[in-house]
Design a protein around this motif. Structure first.
Motif, mmCIF file in Angstrom:
data_model
loop_
_atom_site.group_PDB
_atom_site.id
_atom_site.type_symbol
_atom_site.label_atom_id
_atom_site.label_comp_id
_atom_site.label_asym_id
_atom_site.label_seq_id
_atom_site.Cartn_x
_atom_site.Cartn_y
_atom_site.Cartn_z
ATOM 1 N N LYS A 170 107.983 62.755 29.711
ATOM 2 C CA LYS A 170 107.314 63.163 28.479
ATOM 3 C C LYS A 170 106.083 62.308 28.180
ATOM 4 N N GLU A 171 106.156 61.018 28.495
ATOM 5 C CA GLU A 171 105.023 60.139 28.228
ATOM 6 C C GLU A 171 103.806 60.556 29.052
ATOM 7 N N ARG A 172 104.045 60.889 30.327
ATOM 8 C CA ARG A 172 102.919 61.295 31.177
ATOM 9 C C ARG A 172 102.399 62.672 30.755
ATOM 10 N N LEU A 173 103.306 63.573 30.372
ATOM 11 C CA LEU A 173 102.881 64.887 29.893
ATOM 12 C C LEU A 173 101.967 64.742 28.677
ATOM 13 N N LEU A 174 102.348 63.868 27.755
ATOM 14 C CA LEU A 174 101.521 63.634 26.573
ATOM 15 C C LEU A 174 100.170 63.011 26.954
ATOM 16 N N GLY A 175 100.165 62.177 27.976
ATOM 17 C CA GLY A 175 98.908 61.595 28.452
ATOM 18 C C GLY A 175 97.961 62.664 28.967
ATOM 19 N N TRP A 176 98.486 63.601 29.750
ATOM 20 C CA TRP A 176 97.656 64.715 30.228
ATOM 21 C C TRP A 176 97.166 65.567 29.061
ATOM 22 N N ALA A 177 98.030 65.792 28.084
ATOM 23 C CA ALA A 177 97.671 66.624 26.935
ATOM 24 C C ALA A 177 96.596 65.953 26.073
ATOM 25 N N ARG A 178 96.546 64.641 26.091
ATOM 26 C CA ARG A 178 95.513 63.923 25.326
ATOM 27 C C ARG A 178 94.212 63.809 26.115
ATOM 28 N N GLY A 179 94.256 64.142 27.409
ATOM 29 C CA GLY A 179 93.059 64.019 28.233
ATOM 30 C C GLY A 179 92.703 62.580 28.517
ATOM 31 N N THR A 180 93.697 61.783 28.879
ATOM 32 C CA THR A 180 93.487 60.350 29.096
ATOM 33 C C THR A 180 92.462 60.091 30.200
ATOM 34 N N THR A 181 91.494 59.236 29.927
ATOM 35 C CA THR A 181 90.467 58.874 30.901
ATOM 36 C C THR A 181 90.432 57.372 31.105
ATOM 37 N N THR A 182 89.837 56.981 32.226
ATOM 38 C CA THR A 182 89.664 55.557 32.539
ATOM 39 C C THR A 182 88.202 55.315 32.907
ATOM 40 N N LEU A 183 87.603 54.310 32.306
ATOM 41 C CA LEU A 183 86.228 53.926 32.627
ATOM 42 C C LEU A 183 86.274 52.639 33.437
ATOM 43 N N ARG A 184 85.617 52.671 34.593
ATOM 44 C CA ARG A 184 85.562 51.463 35.427
ATOM 45 C C ARG A 184 84.124 51.227 35.887
ATOM 46 N N VAL A 185 83.836 50.000 36.135
ATOM 47 C CA VAL A 185 82.515 49.614 36.634
ATOM 48 C C VAL A 185 82.682 49.120 38.061
ATOM 49 N N GLU A 186 81.995 49.782 38.981
ATOM 50 C CA GLU A 186 82.120 49.431 40.388
ATOM 51 C C GLU A 186 81.211 48.258 40.730
ATOM 52 N N ALA A 187 81.786 47.301 41.460
ATOM 53 C CA ALA A 187 80.996 46.157 41.923
ATOM 54 C C ALA A 187 80.589 46.410 43.373
ATOM 55 N N PRO A 188 79.451 45.917 43.824
ATOM 56 C CA PRO A 188 78.486 45.086 43.067
ATOM 57 C C PRO A 188 77.398 45.933 42.406
ATOM 58 N N SER A 189 77.470 47.275 42.547
ATOM 59 C CA SER A 189 76.382 48.124 42.066
ATOM 60 C C SER A 189 76.300 48.184 40.546
ATOM 61 N N GLY A 190 77.431 47.955 39.877
ATOM 62 C CA GLY A 190 77.447 48.079 38.431
ATOM 63 C C GLY A 190 77.513 49.524 37.959
ATOM 64 N N LYS A 191 77.779 50.441 38.880
ATOM 65 C CA LYS A 191 77.849 51.862 38.537
ATOM 66 C C LYS A 191 79.108 52.139 37.703
ATOM 67 N N ALA A 192 78.929 52.843 36.594
ATOM 68 C CA ALA A 192 80.068 53.194 35.731
ATOM 69 C C ALA A 192 80.636 54.543 36.160
ATOM 70 N N VAL A 193 81.956 54.615 36.262
ATOM 71 C CA VAL A 193 82.639 55.840 36.699
ATOM 72 C C VAL A 193 83.778 56.145 35.732
#
Length: 268
Positions: free
Chosen positions: A44-67
Motif C-alpha cells: 500500500k505504501e508503494r501504491l500511494l507513492g505511485w498515486a502521488r507521482g513521487t519524483t527524485t531530483l539528482r545532480v550528476e557528477a562531475p557535469s552538474g547536470k540535474a535529472v
C-alpha cells in the motif's frame, strides 16, 4: 384500512428501491476486491507513492547536470491493473447514488466520508479540467514548444490509445508527448483509481459492519481472482466418435445406455 394499505405499500416500495440499490453495489464491490487483490496493490505504501507521482531530483557528477526521475511500476503489471480499474472510470454515479440512499439518516462522519469519496472520484474524470499533479509541454529546444496538456489528457491517451486500441492517432493528439510520457501519466491515473477503489471498498465494509448496507457475506468472501492452476477430480470419462450427440454421451455417464448403443459411444 386505507391508511394501513398505503403504509404497507410505502414499506414495500422502499424495500424494492433498497434491493435495486444493493444490486447496483454488488458488482463494483467485487471489482474493487479484484483491484485490492492485485500484486501492485499488495504494498500500500508503494501504491500511494505511485498515486502521488513521487519524483527524485539528482545532480550528476562531475557535469552538474540535474535529472528528475520517476518511480514507475512494471509496464505489464500496470496494464493488468488498468484492466481491473477501467470499469471505475466508465460510470460510477449509480454506485455513489446508491450509497447516498443507504446513508439517509446516517451520522455526519459517514455522510462526510461519502462526500469525500465522491469528490475524489470526480477529480479523476477527464471532464474535470484540473490535473492530478502536473501539466506538460513537449518539443525540441530549437523550436517552439507544443501546446500545454494535462497529465489526465496524457493518461487517457495512454489508456484509450496505447493500451486499449493502439490508436495510430494518439501521438498527434497529445502534442509530441511520446509513449513514455503517456505511460508515466497513465501510472498516475490508474494508481489513483486503485487507491480510490480500495477506499470505496473499505467504506462499503464499514457501512455493512454498521448495518447501513446489507450486502451478502459472499460479496466480501468469494474468490475474485482465478487460480493459476486448476484440477478436477474425475469420476467418469466418456469417449465417443466425433459427432456423437451429447445426450448419448450423457446416457453412458449416468448408466442408462449400453455399449451396444447405435451411436457407438463408449465408456472408459
Amino acid at each position: 384500512m386505507a391508511e394501513s394499505a398505503t403504509s404497507g405499500g410505502s414499506i414495500s416500495g422502499a424495500t424494492e428501491v433498497a434491493a435495486r440499490h444493493l444490486a447496483v453495489l454488488r458488482r463494483p464491490t467485487l471489482r474493487a476486491r479484484r483491484v485490492e487483490a492485485h500484486s501492485l496493490a499488495s504494498n500500500k505504501e508503494r501504491l500511494l507513492g505511485w498515486a502521488r507521482g513521487t519524483t527524485t531530483l539528482r545532480v550528476e557528477a562531475p557535469s552538474g547536470k540535474a535529472v528528475v526521475s520517476w518511480d514507475l511500476p512494471d509496464k505489464e503489471a500496470l496494464d493488468s491493473l488498468a484492466a481491473r480499474c477501467r470499469p471505475f472510470l466508465l460510470n460510477r454515479d449509480p454506485v455513489l447514488n446508491g450509497l447516498e440512499f443507504f446513508l439517509q439518516g446516517a451520522p455526519g462522519d459517514l455522510q462526510q466520508q461519502h462526500q469525500t469519496i465522491r469528490a475524489g472520484w470526480r477529480l479523476l474524470d477527464l471532464a474535470d479540467r484540473g490535473t492530478l499533479g502536473y501539466g506538460s509541454k513537449a518539443g525540441l529546444l530549437t523550436e517552439a514548444m507544443n501546446e500545454f496538456v494535462t497529465d489526465k489528457e496524457l493518461a487517457y491517451a495512454w489508456l484509450h490509445g496505447d493500451l486499449a486500441h493502439a490508436d495510430d492517432a494518439t501521438e498527434g493528439r497529445v502534442h509530441g508527448h511520446d509513449i513514455d510520457a503517456r505511460f508515466q501519466a497513465g501510472v498516475l491515473l490508474i494508481t489513483n483509481v486503485a487507491v480510490r477503489a480500495i477506499m470505496t471498498l473499505n467504506f462499503f465494509r464499514r457501512l455493512r459492519s454498521a448495518g447501513y448496507v446489507e450486502l451478502e457475506e459472499d460479496v466480501f468472501t468469494e474468490r475474485v481472482v482465478a487460480r493459476p492452476e486448476r484440477e478436477l477430480a474425475v469420476t467418469k470419462i466418456a469417449t465417443a466418435p466425433v459427432g456423437t450427440p451429447i445426450d448419448a454421451i450423457e446416457a453412458f455417464l449416468d448408466g442408462s445406455a449400453t455399449r451396444a448403443d447405435e451411436d457407438g459411444a463408449g465408456v472408459t
